[in-house]
Design a protein around this motif. Structure first.
Motif, PDB file in Angstrom:
ATOM      1  N   TYR A 227       0.810  -1.218   0.000  1.00 44.89           N
ATOM      2  CA  TYR A 227       0.000   0.000   0.000  1.00 44.89           C
ATOM      3  C   TYR A 227       0.844   1.270   0.000  1.00 44.89           C
ATOM      4  O   TYR A 227       0.432   2.275  -0.598  1.00 44.89           O
ATOM      5  N   ARG A 230       1.729   1.735  -3.515  1.00 49.15           N
ATOM      6  CA  ARG A 230       0.529   2.146  -4.260  1.00 49.15           C
ATOM      7  C   ARG A 230       0.193   3.610  -4.010  1.00 49.15           C
ATOM      8  O   ARG A 230      -0.095   4.363  -4.946  1.00 49.15           O
ATOM      9  N   PHE A 231       0.234   4.034  -2.747  1.00 53.47           N
ATOM     10  CA  PHE A 231      -0.080   5.427  -2.410  1.00 53.47           C
ATOM     11  C   PHE A 231       0.923   6.387  -3.042  1.00 53.47           C
ATOM     12  O   PHE A 231       0.555   7.466  -3.512  1.00 53.47           O
ATOM     13  N   CYS A 232       2.194   5.998  -3.029  1.00 56.03           N
ATOM     14  CA  CYS A 232       3.221   6.850  -3.633  1.00 56.03           C
ATOM     15  C   CYS A 232       2.975   7.000  -5.134  1.00 56.03           C
ATOM     16  O   CYS A 232       3.115   8.093  -5.701  1.00 56.03           O
ATOM     17  N   ILE A 234       0.046   6.640  -6.741  1.00 51.28           N
ATOM     18  CA  ILE A 234      -1.185   7.406  -6.968  1.00 51.28           C
ATOM     19  C   ILE A 234      -0.944   8.906  -6.794  1.00 51.28           C
ATOM     20  O   ILE A 234      -1.467   9.727  -7.550  1.00 51.28           O
ATOM     21  N   ASN A 235      -0.136   9.267  -5.793  1.00 57.62           N
ATOM     22  CA  ASN A 235       0.096  10.681  -5.467  1.00 57.62           C
ATOM     23  C   ASN A 235       1.360  11.250  -6.115  1.00 57.62           C
ATOM     24  O   ASN A 235       1.787  12.355  -5.765  1.00 57.62           O
ATOM     25  N   SER A 264      -5.366   2.773   6.782  1.00 57.40           N
ATOM     26  CA  SER A 264      -5.573   4.157   7.242  1.00 57.40           C
ATOM     27  C   SER A 264      -4.317   4.694   7.934  1.00 57.40           C
ATOM     28  O   SER A 264      -3.920   5.850   7.724  1.00 57.40           O
ATOM     29  N   GLU A 267      -1.694   5.613   5.368  1.00 58.82           N
ATOM     30  CA  GLU A 267      -2.008   6.890   4.705  1.00 58.82           C
ATOM     31  C   GLU A 267      -1.581   8.057   5.586  1.00 58.82           C
ATOM     32  O   GLU A 267      -1.010   9.048   5.104  1.00 58.82           O
ATOM     33  N   LEU A 270       2.275   8.309   5.643  1.00 60.85           N
ATOM     34  CA  LEU A 270       2.789   8.898   4.406  1.00 60.85           C
ATOM     35  C   LEU A 270       2.650  10.416   4.434  1.00 60.85           C
ATOM     36  O   LEU A 270       3.554  11.147   4.009  1.00 60.85           O
ATOM     37  N   SER A 271       1.539  10.883   4.963  1.00 65.35           N
ATOM     38  CA  SER A 271       1.319  12.327   5.071  1.00 65.35           C
ATOM     39  C   SER A 271       2.273  12.956   6.082  1.00 65.35           C
ATOM     40  O   SER A 271       2.842  14.027   5.852  1.00 65.35           O
TER      41      SER A 271
END
Length: 376
Positions: A227, A230-232, A234-235, A264, A267, A270-271
Motif C-alpha cells: 500500500y 501504491r499510495f506513492c 497514486i500521489n 488508514s 495513509e 505517508l502524510s
C-alpha cells in the motif's frame, strides 16, 4: 491357511493405495483451483489467509450460496468480489447491499423494487437491487442486520428465484448467485430470535472465515509495502522505504481494526513523513504510537523488584505524591530504555532513530539508570 490370513493384509494394502491416490488427486485439484484463482488484491502469504483464499477459490468454481465471516476490516467485501470475478458470472453485475444502512420502511422497495403509485413518493417504477443482480452476484454485506420481516421474504426468493415488487401483482425472476458477509455470530442471533435459522442454513452452503490481522503471521509487512508503494504511485511521490523499526512497531500492535485500520495508518504515516524517504514509528498516528508504547513498557528481568506502590514513609501509610510520581517515572524510563537497547541491539545510532533522542541525551539516561551492555 496362510493365503487366508494374508487376505486382510492385501485388502488393507489396496484400500491404502486407493486412499493415497484419492489424496493425491484431491491435492492436485486444489493446487489447480488455486492456480487459476486471481487473488490480485488479496495481499498476504500467511497460512491462515492462504486457507481463506483456497476456500474462496472453491466457492468461485460453483454457484452455491457463500457466507463470509470475520471481524470488521478483515476484507469480507474484497473476498466476495474475488469470488465473483473468478466465477462464470464475472461479466455480469456485482451488486452490493449494505444491510446495516437499509431504511426499515424502504427495505423491500430497495431490494425488490416497486411500481409507480404503490406508496407515497413512488412516482415511477423501480427495478430493485435483486433484479440488478440477475445473472450476476448479489452481495449482502452485514446480513445479520437484515430485518426479520425481510428475512422471511428473502428466504422464499432464495428458494424460488422469484419475487414480487412492492405494489405489483406479478412475480419477477432473478437468477443471481448469493454471497453474504457478517462480523456477528449468526448462531447467537438465532438463539436470541433475531435471525431465522432456516435462512442461516440457506446462506452458508459454503462458509469462509477470514482471520484477524493479528493472527496473520508475516502479512503486516507485505500489506504495508504494497500500500505504501501504491499510495506513492497514486500521489506521484518518490518511493518511500519502511524502516525496520517501523515494521517492528507495526508487528507489535494488535490492529483491532484489522487491514482497514492498517491502510488508514499507512495513509497517515505517508502524510506525516512529508519529504522523508524512510518511514519511522513516529510517523504513525498518535493513538497507535501510544498503544505501542504502553505495551512496550514491561519488565525485562523478573529478578528486578517492581516499583513499590505503597510505603510507610508518611504517617498515614502513603509516601508523598512527588516521590511516588518520581518512582513511577524512573521505573518507566528504565524499562523503556532497556527494551530500546535490546531492540536496537545496542547500536546507539539505531536507538537514537527509534527513540528520537539525541546521542548525548541517550547516554545521560543510560548512565542515570545504570544501564550498560554488561549489566543490562
Amino acid at each position: 491357511a496362510w493365503d487366508y490370513l494374508q487376505k486382510p493384509l492385501m485388502i488393507d494394502s489396496t484400500l491404502l493405495s486407493i486412499n493415497r491416490a484419492l489424496l493425491y488427486h484431491t491435492e492436485k485439484l486444489s493446487r489447480a483451483c488455486l492456480g487459476t484463482f486471481n487473488r490480485e488484491k488479496i495481499i498476504g502469504d500467511s497460512t491462515r489467509i492462504n486457507e481463506s483464499v483456497h476456500n474462496a477459490a472453491r466457492a468461485a468454481k460453483n454457484d452455491l450460496s457463500t457466507l463470509i465471516t470475520g471481524e470488521t476490516g478483515t476484507g469480507k467485501e474484497l473476498f466476495a468480489r474475488a469470488i465473483h470475478q473468478n466465477s462464470l458470472r464475472s461479466q455480469e453485475n456485482f451488486v452490493v447491499v449494505d444491510c446495516a444502512a437499509l431504511p426499515k420502511t424502504l427495505v423491500e422497495s430497495i431490494l425488490f423494487g416497486h411500481v409507480k403509485g404503490s406508496f407515497t413518493g413512488a412516482d415511477k417504477n423501480s427495478e430493485g437491487l435483486v433484479k440488478s443482480a440477475h445473472n450476476g452476484t448479489l452481495f449482502l454485506d452485514e446480513v445479520g442486520e437484515l430485518p426479520l420481516a425481510t428475512q422471511k421474504t428473502f428466504l422464499r426468493v432464495l428458494q424460488e428465484k422469484k419475487y414480487r415488487p412492492v405494489g405489483d401483482k406479478n412475480e419477477i425472476e432473478s437468477d443471481f448467485r448469493l454471497v453474504s458477509a457478517t462480523n456477528r455470530d449468526l448462531d447467537v442471533l438465532v438463539k436470541q430470535g433475531k435471525f431465522r435459522q432456516d435462512l442461516l442454513f440457506r446462506l452458508g452452503a459454503i462458509s469462509i472465515e477470514l482471520p484477524p490481522l493479528r493472527k496473520r503471521d508475516g502479512d503486516v509487512g507485505l500489506i504495508a509495502s504494497h500500500y505504501i508503494n501504491r499510495f506513492c504511485e497514486i500521489n506521484n511521490l518518490p518511493a518511500k522505504a519502511l524502516s525496520d523499526e517501523l515494521l517492528a512497531a507495526m508487528c507489535s500492535y494488535n490492529w483491532p481494526g484489522n487491514v482497514r485500520e492498517l491502510i488508514s495508518a499507512l495513509e497517515n504515516a505517508l502524510s506525516a513523513a512529508e519529504r522523508n524517504s524512510i518511514l519511522y514509528p513516529d510517523h504513525l498516528p498518535v493513538a497507535i504510537r501510544a498503544q505501542i508504547a504502553k505495551f512496550s513498557i514491561k519488565p525485562r528481568d523478573k529478578d528486578r523488584a517492581p516499583v513499590k506502590m505503597v510505603s510507610n514513609a508518611a504517617d498515614d501509610g502513603l509516601e508523598p505524591f512527588r516521590k511516588y510520581r518520581e518512582e513511577i517515572i524512573h521505573e518507566a524510563e528504565r524499562h523503556y530504555l532497556g527494551n530500546l537497547m535490546d531492540s536496537a541491539e545496542w547500536n546507539i545510532k539505531r536507538a537514537c532513530k527509534i527513540s528520537r533522542l539525541s546521542r548525548p541525551r541517550l547516554y545521560a539516561l543510560l548512565k542515570k539508570h545504570d544501564i550498560s551492555r554488561e549489566n543490562g
